[in-house]
Motif scaffolding. Structure first.
Motif, PDB file in Angstrom:
ATOM      1  N   ARG A  54      41.762  44.716  32.973  1.00  0.00           N
ATOM      2  CA  ARG A  54      42.712  44.578  34.140  1.00  0.00           C
ATOM      3  C   ARG A  54      42.466  44.719  35.683  1.00  0.00           C
ATOM      4  NH1 ARG A  54      48.465  48.058  34.176  1.00  0.00           N
ATOM      5  NH2 ARG A  54      48.599  46.631  35.469  1.00  0.00           N
ATOM      6  N   ALA A  55      41.388  44.889  35.938  1.00  0.00           N
ATOM      7  CA  ALA A  55      40.620  44.445  37.052  1.00  0.00           C
ATOM      8  C   ALA A  55      41.317  43.148  38.027  1.00  0.00           C
ATOM      9  CB  ALA A  55      39.045  43.794  37.494  1.00  0.00           C
ATOM     10  N   GLU A  56      42.117  43.713  38.716  1.00  0.00           N
ATOM     11  CA  GLU A  56      43.072  42.802  39.868  1.00  0.00           C
ATOM     12  C   GLU A  56      42.549  42.449  41.500  1.00  0.00           C
ATOM     13  OE1 GLU A  56      46.960  43.573  40.038  1.00  0.00           O
ATOM     14  OE2 GLU A  56      47.329  43.016  37.918  1.00  0.00           O
ATOM     15  N   ASP A  57      41.346  43.744  42.004  1.00  0.00           N
ATOM     16  CA  ASP A  57      40.865  43.709  42.816  1.00  0.00           C
ATOM     17  C   ASP A  57      39.168  43.734  43.109  1.00  0.00           C
ATOM     18  OD1 ASP A  57      40.112  43.776  45.178  1.00  0.00           O
ATOM     19  OD2 ASP A  57      41.353  45.080  46.041  1.00  0.00           O
ATOM     20  N   PHE A  58      38.693  42.753  43.039  1.00  0.00           N
ATOM     21  CA  PHE A  58      37.169  42.641  42.732  1.00  0.00           C
ATOM     22  C   PHE A  58      36.073  43.381  43.753  1.00  0.00           C
ATOM     23  CE2 PHE A  58      37.572  40.178  39.270  1.00  0.00           C
ATOM     24  CZ  PHE A  58      36.424  40.552  38.692  1.00  0.00           C
ATOM     25  N   ARG A  59      37.253  43.687  44.981  1.00  0.00           N
ATOM     26  CA  ARG A  59      36.683  44.192  45.642  1.00  0.00           C
ATOM     27  C   ARG A  59      36.655  45.917  46.003  1.00  0.00           C
ATOM     28  NH1 ARG A  59      41.250  41.970  50.419  1.00  0.00           N
ATOM     29  NH2 ARG A  59      42.113  42.810  48.316  1.00  0.00           N
ATOM     30  N   THR A  60      36.751  46.389  44.731  1.00  0.00           N
ATOM     31  CA  THR A  60      37.170  47.606  44.431  1.00  0.00           C
ATOM     32  C   THR A  60      35.633  48.241  43.772  1.00  0.00           C
ATOM     33  OG1 THR A  60      37.516  47.237  41.989  1.00  0.00           O
ATOM     34  CG2 THR A  60      39.339  48.353  43.818  1.00  0.00           C
ATOM     35  N   ARG A  61      34.726  46.849  43.833  1.00  0.00           N
ATOM     36  CA  ARG A  61      32.995  46.650  43.784  1.00  0.00           C
ATOM     37  C   ARG A  61      32.332  46.489  44.365  1.00  0.00           C
ATOM     38  NH1 ARG A  61      37.106  47.775  39.240  1.00  0.00           N
ATOM     39  NH2 ARG A  61      36.398  49.274  37.720  1.00  0.00           N
ATOM     40  N   GLU A  62      32.619  46.295  45.784  1.00  0.00           N
ATOM     41  CA  GLU A  62      32.275  45.142  46.626  1.00  0.00           C
ATOM     42  C   GLU A  62      30.668  46.161  46.881  1.00  0.00           C
ATOM     43  OE1 GLU A  62      32.959  43.779  50.962  1.00  0.00           O
ATOM     44  OE2 GLU A  62      34.118  45.018  50.335  1.00  0.00           O
ATOM     45  N   GLU A  63      30.440  47.424  46.981  1.00  0.00           N
ATOM     46  CA  GLU A  63      29.432  47.985  47.364  1.00  0.00           C
ATOM     47  C   GLU A  63      28.351  47.563  46.788  1.00  0.00           C
ATOM     48  OE1 GLU A  63      27.667  52.082  48.223  1.00  0.00           O
ATOM     49  OE2 GLU A  63      29.621  52.458  47.307  1.00  0.00           O
ATOM     50  N   MET A  64      28.745  47.042  45.344  1.00  0.00           N
ATOM     51  CA  MET A  64      27.434  46.485  44.160  1.00  0.00           C
ATOM     52  C   MET A  64      27.451  45.412  44.023  1.00  0.00           C
ATOM     53  SD  MET A  64      25.502  47.018  41.927  1.00  0.00           S
ATOM     54  CE  MET A  64      25.337  48.561  41.096  1.00  0.00           C
ATOM     55  N   TRP A  65      28.063  44.451  44.967  1.00  0.00           N
ATOM     56  CA  TRP A  65      27.607  43.486  44.807  1.00  0.00           C
ATOM     57  C   TRP A  65      26.585  42.862  46.339  1.00  0.00           C
ATOM     58  CZ3 TRP A  65      29.676  42.880  40.925  1.00  0.00           C
ATOM     59  CH2 TRP A  65      30.789  43.040  39.882  1.00  0.00           C
TER      60      TRP A  65
END
Length: 176
Positions: A54-65
């Motif tokens: 249910r990931a709806e916002d990939f910005r929640t992992r932006e630091e890893m990107w």
């Protein structure tokens, strides 16, 4: 006689917005400097963070990107397709997070990752000759710094990173 694809998935409880530094130190550079590739497992987390289902916002992992972009920048400076893992050629490093990772093409380049940079690692350059250039790479912001050149023909101390010694660092060692 066929090459294998090394893939790493399902890391612990998954990548979140709180464990990026740990995941970078334990997994990202370890996998890349072992010749593999990885896909991030998000775990099972409720929204708004979300997990694999249910990931709806990939910005929640932006630091890893961002961290992955920096790692990619580092790897693209290397002939990674012809390199091999060679962790045993580095000694005297801090053993935390599994210790140093080394990806090498002897005679051409040694790529080293230090999860903690507060001890000067020693690289075994016994089978090499001449002067070798050390360049430090900051995996947190993707910037390079010049290190001290080292002499081959035996074990060579690579010195300390330019700053933030308790943080992780990568470096390349190449003949001049």
């Amino acid at each position: 006689g066929q090459p294998w694809v090394l893939d790493f998935d399902e890391q612990t409880t998954g990548l979140t917005d709180q464990n990026t530094i740990q995941m970078r130190r334990e997994h990202l550079w370890d996998v890349y400097l072992s010749g593999g590739q990885l896909e991030w497992y998000f775990g099972y987390h409720a929204l708004p963070l979300g997990g694999d289902l249910r990931a709806e916002d990939f910005r929640t992992r932006e630091e890893m990107w961002d961290d992955m972009l920096h790692a990619r920048t580092f790897m693209e400076e290397l002939p990674f397709w012809s390199m091999q893992p060679m962790d045993a050629v580095v000694t005297d490093e801090r053993p935390g997070y599994g210790g140093a990772e080394v990806f090498a093409r002897p005679g051409e380049v040694y790529a080293v990752y230090l999860p903690i940079g507060d001890l000067p690692p020693t690289l075994d350059l016994t089978s090499e000759t001449g002067t070798w250039q050390v360049r430090w790479f900051d995996p947190r912001n993707g910037t390079w710094s010049q290190g001290q050149d080292v002499q081959a023909g035996g074990p060579a101390s690579l010195g300390l990173p330019p700053s933030l010694l308790t943080q992780d660092w990568a470096l390349t060692v190449r003949p001049l």
